[in-house]
Write a protein that holds these residues in place. Structure first.
Motif, PDB file in Angstrom:
ATOM      1  N   ALA A 191       0.834  -1.207   0.000  1.00  0.00           N
ATOM      2  CA  ALA A 191       0.000   0.000   0.000  1.00  0.00           C
ATOM      3  C   ALA A 191       0.868   1.256   0.000  1.00  0.00           C
ATOM      4  CB  ALA A 191      -0.937  -0.008   1.207  1.00  0.00           C
ATOM      5  N   LYS A 192       1.924   1.255   0.793  1.00  0.00           N
ATOM      6  CA  LYS A 192       2.816   2.417   0.830  1.00  0.00           C
ATOM      7  C   LYS A 192       3.486   2.634  -0.522  1.00  0.00           C
ATOM      8  CE  LYS A 192       3.528   2.352   5.764  1.00  0.00           C
ATOM      9  NZ  LYS A 192       4.263   1.782   6.848  1.00  0.00           N
ATOM     10  N   VAL A 193       3.896   1.548  -1.171  1.00  0.00           N
ATOM     11  CA  VAL A 193       4.511   1.675  -2.498  1.00  0.00           C
ATOM     12  C   VAL A 193       3.479   2.189  -3.504  1.00  0.00           C
ATOM     13  CG1 VAL A 193       5.617   0.428  -4.404  1.00  0.00           C
ATOM     14  CG2 VAL A 193       6.242  -0.104  -2.045  1.00  0.00           C
ATOM     15  N   ALA A 194       2.258   1.665  -3.439  1.00  0.00           N
ATOM     16  CA  ALA A 194       1.197   2.108  -4.361  1.00  0.00           C
ATOM     17  C   ALA A 194       0.877   3.584  -4.140  1.00  0.00           C
ATOM     18  CB  ALA A 194      -0.053   1.249  -4.168  1.00  0.00           C
ATOM     19  N   GLN A 195       0.808   4.008  -2.895  1.00  0.00           N
ATOM     20  CA  GLN A 195       0.556   5.420  -2.595  1.00  0.00           C
ATOM     21  C   GLN A 195       1.679   6.297  -3.126  1.00  0.00           C
ATOM     22  OE1 GLN A 195       0.224   5.156   1.663  1.00  0.00           O
ATOM     23  NE2 GLN A 195      -1.912   4.477   1.604  1.00  0.00           N
ATOM     24  N   LYS A 196       2.902   5.857  -2.883  1.00  0.00           N
ATOM     25  CA  LYS A 196       4.071   6.622  -3.339  1.00  0.00           C
ATOM     26  C   LYS A 196       4.102   6.707  -4.863  1.00  0.00           C
ATOM     27  CE  LYS A 196       9.046   6.966  -2.686  1.00  0.00           C
ATOM     28  NZ  LYS A 196      10.245   6.403  -2.089  1.00  0.00           N
ATOM     29  N   LYS A 197       3.763   5.603  -5.544  1.00  0.00           N
ATOM     30  CA  LYS A 197       3.757   5.599  -7.013  1.00  0.00           C
ATOM     31  C   LYS A 197       2.674   6.529  -7.549  1.00  0.00           C
ATOM     32  CE  LYS A 197       4.492   4.225 -11.320  1.00  0.00           C
ATOM     33  NZ  LYS A 197       4.532   2.910 -11.866  1.00  0.00           N
ATOM     34  N   ALA A 198       1.471   6.479  -6.971  1.00  0.00           N
ATOM     35  CA  ALA A 198       0.394   7.367  -7.415  1.00  0.00           C
ATOM     36  C   ALA A 198       0.790   8.831  -7.187  1.00  0.00           C
ATOM     37  CB  ALA A 198      -0.910   7.027  -6.687  1.00  0.00           C
ATOM     38  N   MET A 199       1.375   9.123  -6.028  1.00  0.00           N
ATOM     39  CA  MET A 199       1.848  10.478  -5.730  1.00  0.00           C
ATOM     40  C   MET A 199       2.919  10.921  -6.723  1.00  0.00           C
ATOM     41  SD  MET A 199       1.007  12.205  -2.802  1.00  0.00           S
ATOM     42  CE  MET A 199       0.225  11.933  -1.245  1.00  0.00           C
ATOM     43  N   ASP A 200       3.832  10.018  -7.024  1.00  0.00           N
ATOM     44  CA  ASP A 200       4.925  10.334  -7.938  1.00  0.00           C
ATOM     45  C   ASP A 200       4.396  10.639  -9.347  1.00  0.00           C
ATOM     46  OD1 ASP A 200       7.793  10.552  -8.455  1.00  0.00           O
ATOM     47  OD2 ASP A 200       7.541   8.737  -9.668  1.00  0.00           O
ATOM     48  N   MET A 201       3.415   9.853  -9.817  1.00  0.00           N
ATOM     49  CA  MET A 201       2.842  10.110 -11.137  1.00  0.00           C
ATOM     50  C   MET A 201       2.196  11.499 -11.180  1.00  0.00           C
ATOM     51  SD  MET A 201       1.339   6.501 -12.634  1.00  0.00           S
ATOM     52  CE  MET A 201       0.258   6.102 -11.266  1.00  0.00           C
ATOM     53  N   ALA A 202       1.488  11.861 -10.111  1.00  0.00           N
ATOM     54  CA  ALA A 202       0.851  13.179 -10.066  1.00  0.00           C
ATOM     55  C   ALA A 202       1.895  14.295  -9.988  1.00  0.00           C
ATOM     56  CB  ALA A 202      -0.104  13.261  -8.876  1.00  0.00           C
ATOM     57  N   LYS A 203       2.879  14.103  -9.129  1.00  0.00           N
ATOM     58  CA  LYS A 203       3.896  15.140  -8.909  1.00  0.00           C
ATOM     59  C   LYS A 203       4.757  15.364 -10.144  1.00  0.00           C
ATOM     60  CE  LYS A 203       7.739  16.261  -5.830  1.00  0.00           C
ATOM     61  NZ  LYS A 203       8.601  15.743  -4.763  1.00  0.00           N
ATOM     62  N   ARG A 204       5.194  14.271 -10.766  1.00  0.00           N
ATOM     63  CA  ARG A 204       6.094  14.414 -11.921  1.00  0.00           C
ATOM     64  C   ARG A 204       5.353  14.369 -13.259  1.00  0.00           C
ATOM     65  NH1 ARG A 204      11.660  11.283 -11.189  1.00  0.00           N
ATOM     66  NH2 ARG A 204      10.477   9.460 -10.518  1.00  0.00           N
ATOM     67  N   LYS A 205       4.029  14.320 -13.174  1.00  0.00           N
ATOM     68  CA  LYS A 205       3.148  14.439 -14.341  1.00  0.00           C
ATOM     69  C   LYS A 205       3.455  13.420 -15.444  1.00  0.00           C
ATOM     70  CE  LYS A 205       2.333  19.279 -13.380  1.00  0.00           C
ATOM     71  NZ  LYS A 205       2.307  20.641 -13.860  1.00  0.00           N
ATOM     72  N   TYR A 206       3.455  12.150 -15.053  1.00  0.00           N
ATOM     73  CA  TYR A 206       3.587  11.066 -16.025  1.00  0.00           C
ATOM     74  C   TYR A 206       2.539  10.011 -15.707  1.00  0.00           C
ATOM     75  CZ  TYR A 206       5.922   8.078 -12.534  1.00  0.00           C
ATOM     76  OH  TYR A 206       6.208   7.310 -11.437  1.00  0.00           O
TER      77      TYR A 206
ATOM     78  N   ILE B 110       8.795  -2.425  -5.100  1.00  0.00           N
ATOM     79  CA  ILE B 110       8.290  -3.176  -3.934  1.00  0.00           C
ATOM     80  C   ILE B 110       9.432  -3.907  -3.228  1.00  0.00           C
ATOM     81  CG2 ILE B 110       5.930  -3.341  -4.817  1.00  0.00           C
ATOM     82  CD1 ILE B 110       6.407  -6.266  -5.511  1.00  0.00           C
ATOM     83  N   TYR B 111      10.405  -4.371  -4.002  1.00  0.00           N
ATOM     84  CA  TYR B 111      11.575  -5.036  -3.417  1.00  0.00           C
ATOM     85  C   TYR B 111      12.354  -4.066  -2.520  1.00  0.00           C
ATOM     86  CZ  TYR B 111      16.094  -7.367  -3.060  1.00  0.00           C
ATOM     87  OH  TYR B 111      17.241  -7.929  -2.581  1.00  0.00           O
ATOM     88  N   LYS B 112      12.601  -2.861  -3.027  1.00  0.00           N
ATOM     89  CA  LYS B 112      13.345  -1.861  -2.247  1.00  0.00           C
ATOM     90  C   LYS B 112      12.581  -1.438  -0.990  1.00  0.00           C
ATOM     91  CE  LYS B 112      16.124   0.182  -5.922  1.00  0.00           C
ATOM     92  NZ  LYS B 112      16.353   1.399  -6.740  1.00  0.00           N
ATOM     93  N   ALA B 113      11.264  -1.567  -1.018  1.00  0.00           N
ATOM     94  CA  ALA B 113      10.441  -1.204   0.149  1.00  0.00           C
ATOM     95  C   ALA B 113      10.400  -2.312   1.195  1.00  0.00           C
ATOM     96  CB  ALA B 113       9.022  -0.866  -0.301  1.00  0.00           C
TER      97      ALA B 113
ATOM     98  N   ILE C 292      -3.253  -0.572  -2.463  1.00  0.00           N
ATOM     99  CA  ILE C 292      -3.810   0.364  -3.429  1.00  0.00           C
ATOM    100  C   ILE C 292      -3.527   1.784  -2.962  1.00  0.00           C
ATOM    101  CG2 ILE C 292      -5.930   1.216  -4.549  1.00  0.00           C
ATOM    102  CD1 ILE C 292      -7.105  -1.608  -4.212  1.00  0.00           C
ATOM    103  N   GLY C 293      -3.097   2.617  -3.894  1.00  0.00           N
ATOM    104  CA  GLY C 293      -2.893   4.032  -3.615  1.00  0.00           C
ATOM    105  C   GLY C 293      -3.669   4.867  -4.612  1.00  0.00           C
ATOM    106  N   ILE C 294      -4.443   5.810  -4.105  1.00  0.00           N
ATOM    107  CA  ILE C 294      -5.186   6.737  -4.963  1.00  0.00           C
ATOM    108  C   ILE C 294      -4.898   8.150  -4.463  1.00  0.00           C
ATOM    109  CG2 ILE C 294      -7.468   7.535  -5.714  1.00  0.00           C
ATOM    110  CD1 ILE C 294      -8.463   4.658  -5.442  1.00  0.00           C
ATOM    111  N   VAL C 295      -4.559   9.033  -5.400  1.00  0.00           N
ATOM    112  CA  VAL C 295      -4.356  10.436  -5.052  1.00  0.00           C
ATOM    113  C   VAL C 295      -5.207  11.315  -5.957  1.00  0.00           C
ATOM    114  CG1 VAL C 295      -2.003  10.068  -4.183  1.00  0.00           C
ATOM    115  CG2 VAL C 295      -2.330  10.778  -6.553  1.00  0.00           C
TER     116      VAL C 295
ATOM    117  N   CYS D 227      -2.833   3.415  -8.286  1.00  0.00           N
ATOM    118  CA  CYS D 227      -1.888   2.314  -8.460  1.00  0.00           C
ATOM    119  C   CYS D 227      -2.391   1.143  -7.629  1.00  0.00           C
ATOM    120  CB  CYS D 227      -0.497   2.741  -7.995  1.00  0.00           C
ATOM    121  SG  CYS D 227       0.726   1.412  -8.054  1.00  0.00           S
ATOM    122  N   ILE D 228      -2.574   0.003  -8.289  1.00  0.00           N
ATOM    123  CA  ILE D 228      -3.043  -1.219  -7.625  1.00  0.00           C
ATOM    124  C   ILE D 228      -1.951  -2.263  -7.755  1.00  0.00           C
ATOM    125  CG2 ILE D 228      -4.807  -3.019  -7.573  1.00  0.00           C
ATOM    126  CD1 ILE D 228      -6.576  -0.903  -9.155  1.00  0.00           C
ATOM    127  N   ILE D 229      -1.476  -2.740  -6.631  1.00  0.00           N
ATOM    128  CA  ILE D 229      -0.443  -3.772  -6.627  1.00  0.00           C
ATOM    129  C   ILE D 229      -1.040  -5.037  -6.018  1.00  0.00           C
ATOM    130  CG2 ILE D 229       1.846  -4.441  -5.825  1.00  0.00           C
ATOM    131  CD1 ILE D 229       2.455  -1.410  -5.491  1.00  0.00           C
TER     132      ILE D 229
END
Length: 192
Positions: free
Chosen positions: A70-85, A100-103, A167-170, A182-184
Motif C-alpha cells: 500500500a505504501k509503495v502504491a501510494q508513493k507511485k500514485a503520488m509520484d505520477m501526479a507530482k512528476r506528471k507522467y 516493492i523489493y526496495k520497500a 492500493i494508492g489513490i491520489v 496504483c493497484i499492486i
C-alpha cells in the motif's frame, strides 16, 4: 528599491501558486479494495455492471491488505501526479517489481533483474472513484491482451497465486489527470 521588493514579492507569490496540491485518498483506496474483493469472489455476477462477460472467470480467495504494498502504491500514485507522467515505469526507469523489493517486500530475485519489470501493477488515471477505476481496468477497453483484467482477477500464471494487495489513490488539481491510482497485487514467489 521598492520596485525590486515588488518584483521579489510577485515572484514569491507566483512560485507559491505553482505548488501542486496532491491529496492521498485512502477512503477511495479502501472502496476499491473492497469492491475488487467482491468482484473476485463472484466475477460473473459483475459482468453486466462492468460491461464484459466474466462468466468463465473463476472465483478467487479474498485479497489480503499489505501495508508495504500500500505504501509503495501510494508513493507511485503520488509520484505520477507530482512528476506528471502516467506509465508503469517511472522517469528513473524503475518498474514496480524493483520498487516493492526496495520497500522490503521480498520477491524472487529473478523478478528484479530488469529494473523496469512489472508483474504486479495496474494503474489508472483521471477515472474518478476507486470502484470506477476497478471497473474500467477490468473492462480493459483497448487493451487486446486484457492484462489488467488478468492481473486484477488473478486469471493466469503467477497472478493465480498473488493475494497480497495494496492500493494508492491520489487526487491532484494541477496534474494532467485529476486522479491517479496504483493497484499492486503480488506474491513473494510462485511455484505451480
Amino acid at each position: 528599491m521598492p520596485f525590486i521588493i515588488s518584483i521579489i514579492c510577485l515572484s514569491i507569490l507566483c512560485l507559491g501558486n505553482s505548488t501542486l496540491k496532491i491529496t492521498l485518498n485512502e477512503a477511495e483506496a479502501k472502496k476499491a479494495f473492497d469492491y475488487l474483493n467482491l468482484v473476485r469472489q463472484n466475477p460473473s455476477k459483475f459482468s453486466k455492471e462492468i460491461g464484459v462477460d466474466l462468466s468463465t472467470v473463476k472465483s478467487k480467495p479474498k485479497l489480503i491488505w499489505n501495508d508495504t504494498l500500500a505504501k509503495v502504491a501510494q508513493k507511485k500514485a503520488m509520484d505520477m501526479a507530482k512528476r506528471k507522467y502516467f506509465n508503469h515505469v517511472d522517469p528513473d526507469g524503475n518498474g514496480i517489481n524493483i520498487l516493492i523489493y526496495k520497500a522490503g517486500y521480498q520477491v524472487n530475485p529473478d523478478w528484479i533483474k530488469d529494473k523496469k519489470s512489472n508483474y504486479f501493477e495496474s494503474i489508472g488515471a483521471g477515472i474518478g472513484s476507486g470502484e470506477q477505476t476497478i471497473r474500467e481496468l477490468i473492462e480493459d477497453k483497448g487493451i487486446p491482451s486484457f492484462s489488467h483484467r488478468k492481473h486484477l482477477l488473478g486469471m493466469e500464471g503467477m497472478r493465480e497465486y498473488s493475494f497480497d494487495c495494496g492500493i494508492g489513490i491520489v487526487d491532484s488539481d494541477q496534474s494532467p489527470y485529476n486522479s491517479y491510482c496504483c493497484i499492486i497485487i503480488a506474491c513473494k514467489d510462485f511455484k505451480k
